[in-house]
Design an enzyme around this catalytic site. Structure first.
Site, short mmCIF file in Angstrom:
data_model
loop_
_atom_site.label_atom_id
_atom_site.label_comp_id
_atom_site.label_asym_id
_atom_site.label_seq_id
_atom_site.Cartn_x
_atom_site.Cartn_y
_atom_site.Cartn_z
N ASN A 169 0.77 -1.35 0.13
CA ASN A 169 -0.08 -0.02 0.08
C ASN A 169 0.91 1.22 -0.14
OD1 ASN A 169 -1.98 2.04 0.37
ND2 ASN A 169 -2.72 0.97 2.44
N ARG A 201 -2.25 -1.94 -3.82
CA ARG A 201 -3.45 -1.24 -3.53
C ARG A 201 -3.77 -0.07 -4.19
NH1 ARG A 201 -5.26 2.69 1.13
NH2 ARG A 201 -7.38 2.64 0.73
N HIS A 236 -13.03 1.70 0.03
CA HIS A 236 -12.69 0.69 1.02
C HIS A 236 -13.49 -0.46 0.35
CE1 HIS A 236 -13.01 3.63 4.62
NE2 HIS A 236 -11.70 3.65 4.23
N ARG A 243 -13.40 14.22 7.92
CA ARG A 243 -14.13 14.49 6.73
C ARG A 243 -15.46 14.76 7.20
NH1 ARG A 243 -11.95 9.28 4.15
NH2 ARG A 243 -9.77 10.10 3.50
N GLU A 254 -7.47 -6.26 4.57
CA GLU A 254 -7.24 -6.10 3.28
C GLU A 254 -6.18 -6.56 2.44
OE1 GLU A 254 -8.19 -2.13 4.92
OE2 GLU A 254 -8.74 -1.31 3.10
#
Ligand code: ADP
Length: 401
Positions: free
Chosen positions: A8, A89, A178, A239, A385
Site C-alpha cells: 500500500n 492497493r 474501502h 471529513r 485488506e
C-alpha cells in the site's frame, strides 16, 4: 507454495506484508514512513527480527530497497526471486476496473487518467509500482482497486441527481471506497455467520478514521456510502461526509475562501475534529472528553453515531431487511463506546437484541454481539485488506485473475 507481497504505497509511506500462499501465512510486515525526510522510519517484522530504524529515505525506490534488503538479511527469503507477485492497493479504479488487473501499460495509463479523482494517492501508487518493478523485474504485478467491489451497484445507487452532461462527460458519480475491506467482511460474514443461507443481506460498517458502509446482497455490493471521492457518506475523523452542497457557496460568501480551500477544510478539518471544535479526530480522545462531560465532544460523538445509524437504516431498507451487521476498522473493532451509541440508535427499529456486556468484554476481538433472539445478527470482524490482495496475487499466478 508462492510468496507474494501486498503493498500500500502512499505519498510518503509504503505499507507491506509478505504472504506465503495459499496458506495465507504472514512471513513479514512493516512500513516505510516519512519518505522524503532525513528522519525516515523503517519498520520490519519477520523471521527473528522486529526492528525500527530511523534513517534518511529520499524516495520510494530507497524505501523498496530497504524492504527487500530486510527480507533477504532476515532470512525470510533466500532469494528475492522467490517473490512471485506484487499486489498494489490502488484507491481509485473509476469506471474502468470492476476487479483486480495486471499492472500493464494500459492499467497504468488508466490510473494516471483517473488522477483528478484521487490526486493524493494515484501518483503515489504509480511511484510504488515503478519502485517494485525496478527492484523485482521478474515478479508479476497487479493492481487491486478500492472501488472495484462497488462496481456492481445499479445506476439508481451510483448516479447523482446532477446535469446529465456532468455524469456522461466527466464520469461524475459515486464510486465508493474501502471496497476490498467490504468484500472481505461480507465474504467472511456469509461464510462464518450465515452458513446455509441461500440469499444473504449484509451491512458492513468499515469505521476507521475514514469510514464507509456497504449494503451487500448475495455477496455483491448494491450500495455504498462514500461518493465520487472518500469525502462522501458518513461523518469521519476529519471529513464531513454528506452535507448540503450549498454549504460551499454559503461559506465561500461568508469567508471569502474559494471552493478548493473549502473542499480541503471539509476533508481535513471537519468530521469529529471539526465538530469537537478542534479537540481531536481520534475517537480515543473524543471518548475521554465525553467522560469528562465536554459538550463539544458529546455533540461530535452523537452526530457521528447518528450519521452511521442513518446509513444502517437506509441499507436495511435497500436490502429489504438484513441478516447481519458487521463492525470493523479502527473504531468499529476497538471502540465499544461508539459501537454502543450507534447500535442504540437502530436497535428498536431493527429488532436487535444486543449483549452490551459482550460488546465491552469482546472489544478488539472477532465476536458475535447479538443474542440468539435478535432479528439481525451483529458482529465485530477485524478487517484484512492485505489478505484479499494476496488472494488476488495467487489468482494472478494461477491464471484465474
Ligand atoms: P485508517 O485505516 O482509515 O487510517 P483505522 O481504521 O486504522 O484508520 O482507524 C483509526 C481510528 O480508529 C483512529 O483515528 C481512532 O479514531 C480509532 N481507534 C483506533 N484504536 C482505537 C481504540 N483503541 N479505541 C477507540 N478508537 C480507536
Amino acid at each position: 507454495m508462492a510468496k507474494v507481497i501486498a503493498v500500500n504505497a502512499g505519498s510518503s509511506s509504503i505499507k507491506y506484508k509478505l504472504f506465503e500462499m495459499p496458506e495465507e501465512k504472514v512471513l513479514a510486515s512493516g512500513i516505510v514512513d516519512r519518505i522524503g525526510h532525513e528522519d525516515g522510519i523503517f519498520k520490519f517484522k519477520g523471521g527473528k527480527e522486529d526492528r525500527k530504524d530511523v534513517l534518511p529515505i529520499p524516495d520510494h525506490g530507497a524505501g523498496v530497497r530497504l524492504i527487500l534488503e530486510a527480507l533477504s538479511t532476515s532470512g525470510v527469503v533466500s532469494s528475492l526471486e522467490e517473490i512471485e507477485c506484487v499486489g498494489h492497493r490502488v484507491v481509485q479504479g473509476g469506471k474502468y476496473f470492476s476487479k483486480s488487473a495486471f499492472f500493464t501499460k494500459d492499467t497504468e495509463e488508466k490510473i494516471r487518467e483517473l488522477t483528478p479523482l484521487d490526486p493524493l494517492h494515484a501518483p503515489a501508487h504509480l511511484l510504488g509500482f515503478h519502485a517494485f518493478k525496478d527492484a523485482l523485474p521478474g515478479a508479476k504485478a497487479i493492481a487491486v482497486f478500492d472501488t472495484a467491489f462497488h462496481q456492481t451497484m445499479e445506476e439508481e445507487d451510483y448516479l447523482f441527481p446532477i446535469p446529465d452532461e456532468w455524469t456522461e462527460k466527466y464520469d461524475c458519480r459515486r464510486y465508493g471506497a474501502h471496497g476490498t475491506s467490504h468484500q472481505y467482511l461480507a465474504e467472511k460474514a456469509i461464510r462464518d455467520y450465515l452458513p446455509g443461507l441461500a440469499h444473504t443481506r449484509v451491512i458492513t460498517c468499515h469505521i476507521g478514521s475514514g469510514a464507509s458502509l456497504a449494503a451487500v446482497r448475495d455477496g455483491k455490493c448494491v450500495a455504498t456510502s462514500m461518493g465520487l471521492t472518500p469525502l462522501g457518506g458518513v461523518m469521519m475523523g476529519t471529513r464531513s461526509g454528506d452535507i448540503d452542497p450549498s454549504v460551499l457557496d454559503y461559506v465561500s460568501t461568508c469567508t471569502g475562501k474559494d471552493v478548493h480551500e473549502i473542499y480541503e477544510i471539509l476533508n481535513r478539518k471537519s468530521g469529529l475534529l471539526g465538530v469537537s471544535a478542534g479537540l481531536s479526530n481520534d475517537t480515543r480522545d473524543i471518548e475521554e472528553a465525553v467522560q469528562e462531560g465536554n459538550p463539544k465532544a458529546i455533540r461530535a460523538a452523537n452526530l457521528f453515531a447518528r450519521r452511521v445509524a442513518d446509513y444502517i437504516g437506509q441499507y436495511f431498507v435497500r436490502l429489504g431487511g438484513a441478516d447481519i451487521i458487521v463492525f470493523s476498522a479502527g473504531i468499529g473493532e476497538n471502540s465499544d463506546y461508539f459501537r454502543r451509541i450507534i447500535l442504540e440508535r437502530v436497535e428498536e427499529a431493527l429488532g436487535l437484541d444486543i449483549d452490551y456486556g459482550k460488546n465491552v468484554s469482546e472489544n478488539r476481538k472477532e465476536a458475535l454481539l447479538s443474542r440468539p433472539g435478535s432479528r439481525i445478527k451483529v458482529a465485530i470482524i477485524p478487517t484484512d485488506e492485505e489478505v484479499m490482495i494476496a488472494r488476488d496475487c495467487l489468482k494472478a499466478l494461477e491464471g484465474t485473475l
